[in-house]
Design a protein around this motif. Structure first.
Motif, PDB file in Angstrom:
ATOM      1  N   GLU A 120       0.849  -1.192   0.000  1.00 37.98           N
ATOM      2  CA  GLU A 120       0.000   0.000   0.000  1.00 37.98           C
ATOM      3  C   GLU A 120       0.882   1.237   0.000  1.00 37.98           C
ATOM      4  N   PRO A 121       0.413   2.339  -0.575  1.00 37.55           N
ATOM      5  CA  PRO A 121       1.212   3.574  -0.555  1.00 37.55           C
ATOM      6  C   PRO A 121       1.418   4.081   0.869  1.00 37.55           C
ATOM      7  N   HIS A 122       2.589   4.628   1.128  1.00 35.68           N
ATOM      8  CA  HIS A 122       2.907   5.233   2.422  1.00 35.68           C
ATOM      9  C   HIS A 122       2.090   6.510   2.578  1.00 35.68           C
ATOM     10  N   LYS A 123       1.585   6.747   3.754  1.00 32.80           N
ATOM     11  CA  LYS A 123       0.718   7.907   3.994  1.00 32.80           C
ATOM     12  C   LYS A 123       1.419   9.233   3.683  1.00 32.80           C
ATOM     13  N   TYR A 124       2.718   9.324   3.954  1.00 30.02           N
ATOM     14  CA  TYR A 124       3.417  10.593   3.809  1.00 30.02           C
ATOM     15  C   TYR A 124       4.429  10.629   2.664  1.00 30.02           C
ATOM     16  N   MET A 125       4.765   9.502   2.087  1.00 24.71           N
ATOM     17  CA  MET A 125       5.842   9.454   1.100  1.00 24.71           C
ATOM     18  C   MET A 125       5.371   9.439  -0.349  1.00 24.71           C
ATOM     19  N   GLY A 126       4.070   9.413  -0.578  1.00 24.76           N
ATOM     20  CA  GLY A 126       3.579   9.368  -1.947  1.00 24.76           C
ATOM     21  C   GLY A 126       4.124   8.150  -2.674  1.00 24.76           C
ATOM     22  N   SER A 127       4.614   8.355  -3.888  1.00 25.89           N
ATOM     23  CA  SER A 127       5.113   7.227  -4.675  1.00 25.89           C
ATOM     24  C   SER A 127       6.531   6.820  -4.289  1.00 25.89           C
ATOM     25  N   ASP A 128       7.137   7.515  -3.308  1.00 26.70           N
ATOM     26  CA  ASP A 128       8.487   7.153  -2.863  1.00 26.70           C
ATOM     27  C   ASP A 128       8.498   6.112  -1.741  1.00 26.70           C
ATOM     28  N   GLY A 129       7.325   5.802  -1.179  1.00 24.14           N
ATOM     29  CA  GLY A 129       7.317   4.877  -0.055  1.00 24.14           C
ATOM     30  C   GLY A 129       6.078   4.021   0.000  1.00 24.14           C
ATOM     31  N   TYR A 130       6.235   2.890   0.677  1.00 24.02           N
ATOM     32  CA  TYR A 130       5.137   1.932   0.771  1.00 24.02           C
ATOM     33  C   TYR A 130       5.098   1.288   2.151  1.00 24.02           C
ATOM     34  N   TYR A 131       3.937   0.706   2.452  1.00 25.92           N
ATOM     35  CA  TYR A 131       3.776  -0.193   3.583  1.00 25.92           C
ATOM     36  C   TYR A 131       3.637  -1.594   2.984  1.00 25.92           C
ATOM     37  N   LEU A 132       4.382  -2.529   3.508  1.00 28.95           N
ATOM     38  CA  LEU A 132       4.255  -3.929   3.128  1.00 28.95           C
ATOM     39  C   LEU A 132       3.732  -4.640   4.365  1.00 28.95           C
ATOM     40  N   THR A 133       2.488  -5.075   4.339  1.00 26.06           N
ATOM     41  CA  THR A 133       1.812  -5.561   5.534  1.00 26.06           C
ATOM     42  C   THR A 133       1.393  -7.014   5.383  1.00 26.06           C
ATOM     43  N   GLY A 134       1.756  -7.813   6.381  1.00 26.33           N
ATOM     44  CA  GLY A 134       1.350  -9.209   6.410  1.00 26.33           C
ATOM     45  C   GLY A 134       0.558  -9.512   7.662  1.00 26.33           C
ATOM     46  N   GLN A 135      -0.348 -10.462   7.548  1.00 21.01           N
ATOM     47  CA  GLN A 135      -1.214 -10.825   8.665  1.00 21.01           C
ATOM     48  C   GLN A 135      -1.041 -12.315   8.971  1.00 21.01           C
ATOM     49  N   SER A 136      -1.064 -12.655  10.258  1.00 14.75           N
ATOM     50  CA  SER A 136      -0.951 -14.060  10.653  1.00 14.75           C
ATOM     51  C   SER A 136      -2.184 -14.835  10.197  1.00 14.75           C
ATOM     52  N   ASN A 137      -2.060 -16.146  10.153  1.00 15.60           N
ATOM     53  CA  ASN A 137      -3.172 -16.995   9.715  1.00 15.60           C
ATOM     54  C   ASN A 137      -4.414 -16.832  10.576  1.00 15.60           C
ATOM     55  N   ASP A 138      -4.212 -16.545  11.866  1.00 13.92           N
ATOM     56  CA  ASP A 138      -5.369 -16.376  12.750  1.00 13.92           C
ATOM     57  C   ASP A 138      -5.877 -14.929  12.786  1.00 13.92           C
ATOM     58  N   HIS A 139      -5.248 -14.052  11.997  1.00 14.32           N
ATOM     59  CA  HIS A 139      -5.642 -12.641  11.856  1.00 14.32           C
ATOM     60  C   HIS A 139      -5.456 -11.808  13.120  1.00 14.32           C
ATOM     61  N   ARG A 140      -4.797 -12.358  14.141  1.00 17.65           N
ATOM     62  CA  ARG A 140      -4.579 -11.619  15.389  1.00 17.65           C
ATOM     63  C   ARG A 140      -3.327 -10.758  15.322  1.00 17.65           C
ATOM     64  N   TYR A 141      -2.316 -11.230  14.611  1.00 19.17           N
ATOM     65  CA  TYR A 141      -1.010 -10.575  14.598  1.00 19.17           C
ATOM     66  C   TYR A 141      -0.611 -10.220  13.170  1.00 19.17           C
ATOM     67  N   GLY A 142       0.450  -9.424  13.083  1.00 22.06           N
ATOM     68  CA  GLY A 142       0.955  -9.096  11.758  1.00 22.06           C
ATOM     69  C   GLY A 142       2.318  -8.447  11.838  1.00 22.06           C
ATOM     70  N   ILE A 143       2.832  -8.134  10.663  1.00 24.19           N
ATOM     71  CA  ILE A 143       4.101  -7.436  10.542  1.00 24.19           C
ATOM     72  C   ILE A 143       3.954  -6.404   9.431  1.00 24.19           C
ATOM     73  N   ARG A 144       4.572  -5.244   9.632  1.00 20.61           N
ATOM     74  CA  ARG A 144       4.493  -4.179   8.620  1.00 20.61           C
ATOM     75  C   ARG A 144       5.868  -3.565   8.438  1.00 20.61           C
ATOM     76  N   PHE A 145       6.271  -3.485   7.182  1.00 20.76           N
ATOM     77  CA  PHE A 145       7.517  -2.831   6.807  1.00 20.76           C
ATOM     78  C   PHE A 145       7.185  -1.481   6.211  1.00 20.76           C
ATOM     79  N   GLU A 146       7.928  -0.446   6.606  1.00 20.87           N
ATOM     80  CA  GLU A 146       7.836   0.860   5.964  1.00 20.87           C
ATOM     81  C   GLU A 146       9.027   0.982   5.037  1.00 20.87           C
ATOM     82  N   THR A 147       8.763   1.464   3.805  1.00 21.05           N
ATOM     83  CA  THR A 147       9.861   1.605   2.862  1.00 21.05           C
ATOM     84  C   THR A 147       9.900   3.022   2.290  1.00 21.05           C
TER      85      THR A 147
END
Length: 170
Positions: A120-147
């Motif tokens: 997904e696009p980064h809220k503040y970086m426009g086309s220069d940044g992204y969020y890469l978000t993953g969710q656990s199989n049980d949907h309780r947890y996740g991980i997010r990378f900012e780029t």
């Protein structure tokens, strides 16, 4: 007798070094890091880390605040309503359980995590940044990378709702 004492001293030295290395070798999982688990109370985190984190003096900040473990300067813990909600990493050298760290490329994270990551696009970086978000199989947890410009600048793991907070506790 002396050789036994020297043997014991050598054993204790090696055990201490191994313990220190184990502390340094933390990896971040969707549900925690090292001995710390998402959902632990602040006192439980203190106990397992031998820390003395305390509540913020400002009562308004009790719903969400950060603490920083002494032995892991690139990690902060987000405490939500008295429980560990998220673990933030802002520097290289701390890896996810899958082997990704700050400074790695977006392409590397996408290769490692595959279709599990939503881009997904980064809220503040426009086309220069992204969020890469993953969710656990049980949907309780996740991980997010900012780029930014193709490189991971930070990542966080924990409760799925908490990893989506764009500005931390604010």
């Amino acid at each position: 007798m002396i050789s036994r004492k020297l043997g014991l001293l050598a054993f204790l030295t090696i055990a201490t070094i191994n313990s220190s290395l184990a502390e340094e070798a933390w990896v971040i999982r969707e549900d925690g890091a090292g001995p710390v688990k998402i959902g632990m109370s602040l006192s439980q985190v203190n106990t397992v880390l031998h820390e003395r984190f305390s509540l913020p003096p400002d009562g308004d900040a009790l719903s969400c605040f950060y603490v920083s473990p002494k032995r892991h300067p690139r990690i902060t813990f987000m405490i939500l309503d008295g429980r560990l909600g998220r673990i933030d990493v802002d520097g290289a050298g701390i890896f996810t359980a899958a082997g990704v760290q700050v400074g790695d490329s977006e392409a590397h994270a996408l290769e490692v995590y595959g279709s599990k990551l939503k881009v997904e696009p980064h809220k503040y970086m426009g086309s220069d940044g992204y969020y890469l978000t993953g969710q656990s199989n049980d949907h309780r947890y996740g991980i997010r990378f900012e780029t930014v410009k193709g490189k991971i600048t930070a990542f966080y793991a924990g409760r799925f709702d908490a990893i989506q907070f764009v500005e931390g506790c604010e």
